[in-house]
Design an enzyme around this catalytic site. Structure first.
Site, PDB file in Angstrom:
ATOM      1  N   LYS A  13       0.835  -1.216   0.000  1.00 42.46           N
ATOM      2  CA  LYS A  13       0.000   0.000   0.000  1.00 42.46           C
ATOM      3  C   LYS A  13       0.866   1.262   0.000  1.00 42.46           C
ATOM      4  CE  LYS A  13      -2.086  -1.115   3.892  1.00 42.46           C
ATOM      5  NZ  LYS A  13      -1.357  -2.360   4.199  1.00 42.46           N
ATOM      6  N   ARG A  88      -9.966   1.022   8.243  1.00 42.71           N
ATOM      7  CA  ARG A  88      -9.562  -0.331   8.621  1.00 42.71           C
ATOM      8  C   ARG A  88     -10.672  -1.068   9.336  1.00 42.71           C
ATOM      9  NH1 ARG A  88      -3.604   0.598   8.712  1.00 42.71           N
ATOM     10  NH2 ARG A  88      -2.678  -1.445   8.966  1.00 42.71           N
ATOM     11  N   ARG A 127      11.892  -5.540   5.161  1.00 43.99           N
ATOM     12  CA  ARG A 127      11.655  -4.111   4.917  1.00 43.99           C
ATOM     13  C   ARG A 127      12.531  -3.215   5.802  1.00 43.99           C
ATOM     14  NH1 ARG A 127       5.719  -1.912   5.530  1.00 43.99           N
ATOM     15  NH2 ARG A 127       5.881  -3.007   7.508  1.00 43.99           N
ATOM     16  N   ARG A 161      10.935  -1.136  11.442  1.00 40.57           N
ATOM     17  CA  ARG A 161       9.807  -0.861  12.337  1.00 40.57           C
ATOM     18  C   ARG A 161       9.717  -1.900  13.455  1.00 40.57           C
ATOM     19  NH1 ARG A 161       4.750   0.199   8.374  1.00 40.57           N
ATOM     20  NH2 ARG A 161       3.741  -1.039   9.982  1.00 40.57           N
ATOM     21  N   ARG A 172      -1.005  -8.661  13.337  1.00 41.75           N
ATOM     22  CA  ARG A 172      -1.509  -7.667  12.372  1.00 41.75           C
ATOM     23  C   ARG A 172      -2.342  -8.348  11.282  1.00 41.75           C
ATOM     24  NH1 ARG A 172       4.031  -4.979  10.920  1.00 41.75           N
ATOM     25  NH2 ARG A 172       2.874  -3.948   9.247  1.00 41.75           N
TER      26      ARG A 172
HETATM   27  P1  AP5 Z   1       4.815  -1.594   1.823  1.00 38.67           P
HETATM   28  O1  AP5 Z   1       4.500  -0.761   0.626  1.00 38.67           O
HETATM   29  O2  AP5 Z   1       5.527  -0.943   2.951  1.00 38.67           O
HETATM   30  O3  AP5 Z   1       3.498  -2.350   2.340  1.00 38.67           O
HETATM   31  P2  AP5 Z   1       2.248  -1.815   3.158  1.00 38.67           P
HETATM   32  O4  AP5 Z   1       1.041  -2.491   2.619  1.00 38.67           O
HETATM   33  O5  AP5 Z   1       2.259  -0.311   3.183  1.00 38.67           O
HETATM   34  O6  AP5 Z   1       2.604  -2.423   4.569  1.00 38.67           O
HETATM   35  P3  AP5 Z   1       2.511  -1.841   6.039  1.00 38.67           P
HETATM   36  O7  AP5 Z   1       3.233  -2.837   6.899  1.00 38.67           O
HETATM   37  O8  AP5 Z   1       2.989  -0.429   6.110  1.00 38.67           O
HETATM   38  O9  AP5 Z   1       0.988  -1.905   6.283  1.00 38.67           O
HETATM   39  P4  AP5 Z   1       0.241  -1.908   7.597  1.00 38.67           P
HETATM   40  O10 AP5 Z   1      -1.109  -1.699   7.080  1.00 38.67           O
HETATM   41  O11 AP5 Z   1       0.414  -3.083   8.467  1.00 38.67           O
HETATM   42  O12 AP5 Z   1       0.948  -0.717   8.425  1.00 38.67           O
HETATM   43  P5  AP5 Z   1       0.484   0.753   8.811  1.00 38.67           P
HETATM   44  O13 AP5 Z   1       1.683   1.571   8.901  1.00 38.67           O
HETATM   45  O14 AP5 Z   1      -0.638   1.205   7.971  1.00 38.67           O
HETATM   46  O15 AP5 Z   1       5.654  -2.860   1.302  1.00 38.67           O
HETATM   47  C1  AP5 Z   1       6.223  -3.799   2.207  1.00 38.67           C
HETATM   48  C2  AP5 Z   1       7.623  -4.237   1.689  1.00 38.67           C
HETATM   49  O16 AP5 Z   1       7.455  -4.971   0.478  1.00 38.67           O
HETATM   50  C3  AP5 Z   1       8.540  -3.040   1.333  1.00 38.67           C
HETATM   51  O17 AP5 Z   1       9.857  -3.375   1.692  1.00 38.67           O
HETATM   52  C4  AP5 Z   1       8.410  -2.886  -0.185  1.00 38.67           C
HETATM   53  O18 AP5 Z   1       9.593  -2.358  -0.775  1.00 38.67           O
HETATM   54  C5  AP5 Z   1       8.116  -4.327  -0.626  1.00 38.67           C
HETATM   55  N1  AP5 Z   1       7.201  -4.395  -1.763  1.00 38.67           N
HETATM   56  C6  AP5 Z   1       6.079  -3.638  -1.964  1.00 38.67           C
HETATM   57  N2  AP5 Z   1       5.457  -4.011  -3.105  1.00 38.67           N
HETATM   58  C7  AP5 Z   1       6.197  -5.038  -3.624  1.00 38.67           C
HETATM   59  C8  AP5 Z   1       6.086  -5.850  -4.797  1.00 38.67           C
HETATM   60  N3  AP5 Z   1       5.058  -5.686  -5.666  1.00 38.67           N
HETATM   61  N4  AP5 Z   1       7.009  -6.803  -5.012  1.00 38.67           N
HETATM   62  C9  AP5 Z   1       8.043  -6.976  -4.134  1.00 38.67           C
HETATM   63  N5  AP5 Z   1       8.224  -6.216  -3.018  1.00 38.67           N
HETATM   64  C10 AP5 Z   1       7.314  -5.272  -2.765  1.00 38.67           C
HETATM   65  O19 AP5 Z   1      -0.129   0.518  10.283  1.00 38.67           O
HETATM   66  C11 AP5 Z   1       0.701   0.198  11.377  1.00 38.67           C
HETATM   67  C12 AP5 Z   1      -0.153   0.117  12.635  1.00 38.67           C
HETATM   68  O20 AP5 Z   1      -0.756   1.399  12.906  1.00 38.67           O
HETATM   69  C13 AP5 Z   1      -1.335  -0.863  12.581  1.00 38.67           C
HETATM   70  O21 AP5 Z   1      -0.940  -2.176  12.919  1.00 38.67           O
HETATM   71  C14 AP5 Z   1      -2.276  -0.247  13.646  1.00 38.67           C
HETATM   72  O22 AP5 Z   1      -1.854  -0.557  14.954  1.00 38.67           O
HETATM   73  C15 AP5 Z   1      -2.080   1.254  13.438  1.00 38.67           C
HETATM   74  N6  AP5 Z   1      -3.039   1.829  12.469  1.00 38.67           N
HETATM   75  C16 AP5 Z   1      -2.733   2.420  11.277  1.00 38.67           C
HETATM   76  N7  AP5 Z   1      -3.846   2.837  10.651  1.00 38.67           N
HETATM   77  C17 AP5 Z   1      -4.881   2.500  11.467  1.00 38.67           C
HETATM   78  C18 AP5 Z   1      -6.291   2.623  11.357  1.00 38.67           C
HETATM   79  N8  AP5 Z   1      -6.866   3.188  10.255  1.00 38.67           N
HETATM   80  N9  AP5 Z   1      -7.066   2.155  12.369  1.00 38.67           N
HETATM   81  C19 AP5 Z   1      -6.505   1.606  13.473  1.00 38.67           C
HETATM   82  N10 AP5 Z   1      -5.177   1.427  13.635  1.00 38.67           N
HETATM   83  C20 AP5 Z   1      -4.366   1.876  12.631  1.00 38.67           C
END
Ligand code: AP5
Length: 228
Positions: A13, A88, A127, A161, A172
């Site tokens: 994402k 979410r 990552r 992270r 997660r």
């Molecule tokens: P990346 O692009 O970083 O993936 P992502 O989907 O953004 O993963 P996240 O881990 O950031 O998502 P998340 O939803 O768990 O975390 P968030 O920060 O939102 O890609 C991952 C890796 O793969 C990278 O190294 C990239 O280079 C590689 N990659 C990408 N695409 C690729 C491809 N096609 N091929 C190969 N490699 C690839 O949330 C963190 C925490 O915050 C949550 O757990 C929760 O506690 C809280 N939180 C955030 N938002 C909310 C909400 N709305 N409600 C409640 N709690 C929330």
């Protein structure tokens, strides 16, 4: 244009949101990044969020909706935004609909990045990101062009992270399956949902997203009327 990127942790994402931001000139909003900024700044929200994030659970809807509501009022959102990590839960999606209805700018597209669990864990475990500008990298799939130097800002420090530990990633994934996956039928019922194969290369996924955006019904006249 307002776009939601949906998908489990590691689906890509953040990676795709940054590409969409560059191609379409609209704001990228990551609620995860916003929460990490609150943690880094040591605010009350950050203190409460940190414990929850470290367990791999979701921060309360109340906190997140208030945070998102102020963010989309900022000037850089005037021409639209990409939501990466929000909504979410169904209550977050319902609150978003209400906020956007008031602005007269509904969601245009919801893109689900579909990836299987084994790949997600491999992606997250590898990552890392630039400590200065946040540019995202991967041990195998996306290394900096010059070893040890950020492609974007030239910094030399990188971070991982705390919630990318294997046991937290499992929690997660459970949170995604239980609380976020129910959003798929919610948006499918609005004919806004498009599914993209998140297993392809980063550039191929970007191309598929652009192709999917072309297939959406245009908001057209009713959208223009609500804005006037
Ligand atoms: P990346 O692009 O970083 O993936 P992502 O989907 O953004 O993963 P996240 O881990 O950031 O998502 P998340 O939803 O768990 O975390 P968030 O920060 O939102 O890609 C991952 C890796 O793969 C990278 O190294 C990239 O280079 C590689 N990659 C990408 N695409 C690729 C491809 N096609 N091929 C190969 N490699 C690839 O949330 C963190 C925490 O915050 C949550 O757990 C929760 O506690 C809280 N939180 C955030 N938002 C909310 C909400 N709305 N409600 C409640 N709690 C929330």
């Amino acid at each position: 244009m307002n776009i939601i990127l949906l998908g489990p942790p590691g689906a890509g994402k953040g990676t795709q949101a940054k590409g969409l931001q560059l191609r379409h000139g609209i704001a990228q909003i990551s609620t995860g990044d916003m929460l990490r900024a609150e943690v880094a700044a040591g605010t009350e929200v950050g203190r409460r969020a940190k414990e929850i994030m470290d367990r791999g659970e979701l921060v309360s809807d109340e906190i997140i909706i208030a945070m998102l509501g102020s963010r989309i009022e900022k000037p850089d959102c005037a021409h639209g935004f990409i939501l990466d990590g929000f909504p979410r839960t169904v209550p977050q999606a319902e609150a978003l609909d209400v906020l956007l209805e008031k602005r007269g700018t509904p969601i245009d597209a919801v893109i689900e990045l579909r990836v299987n669990d084994e790949v997600l864990i491999e992606r997250i475990a590898g990552r890392f990101s630039c400590a200065k500008c946040g540019a995202s990298y991967h041990d195998t799939f996306k290394r900096p062009k010059a070893e040890g130097t950020c492609d974007v800002c030239g910094a030399h420090d990188f971070i991982r992270r705390p919630d990318d530990k294997r046991e937290v990633v499992s929690a997660r994934l459970v949170a995604y399956n239980n609380q976020t996956a129910p959003l798929l039928p919610y948006y499918e019922a609005q004919d806004r949902l498009r599914i993209v194969d998140g297993l392809a290369d980063i550039e191929e996924v970007a191309g598929e997203i652009e192709a999917a955006l072309e297939t959406l019904p245009k908001r057209g006249v009713s959208h223009a009327l609500t804005q006037s």
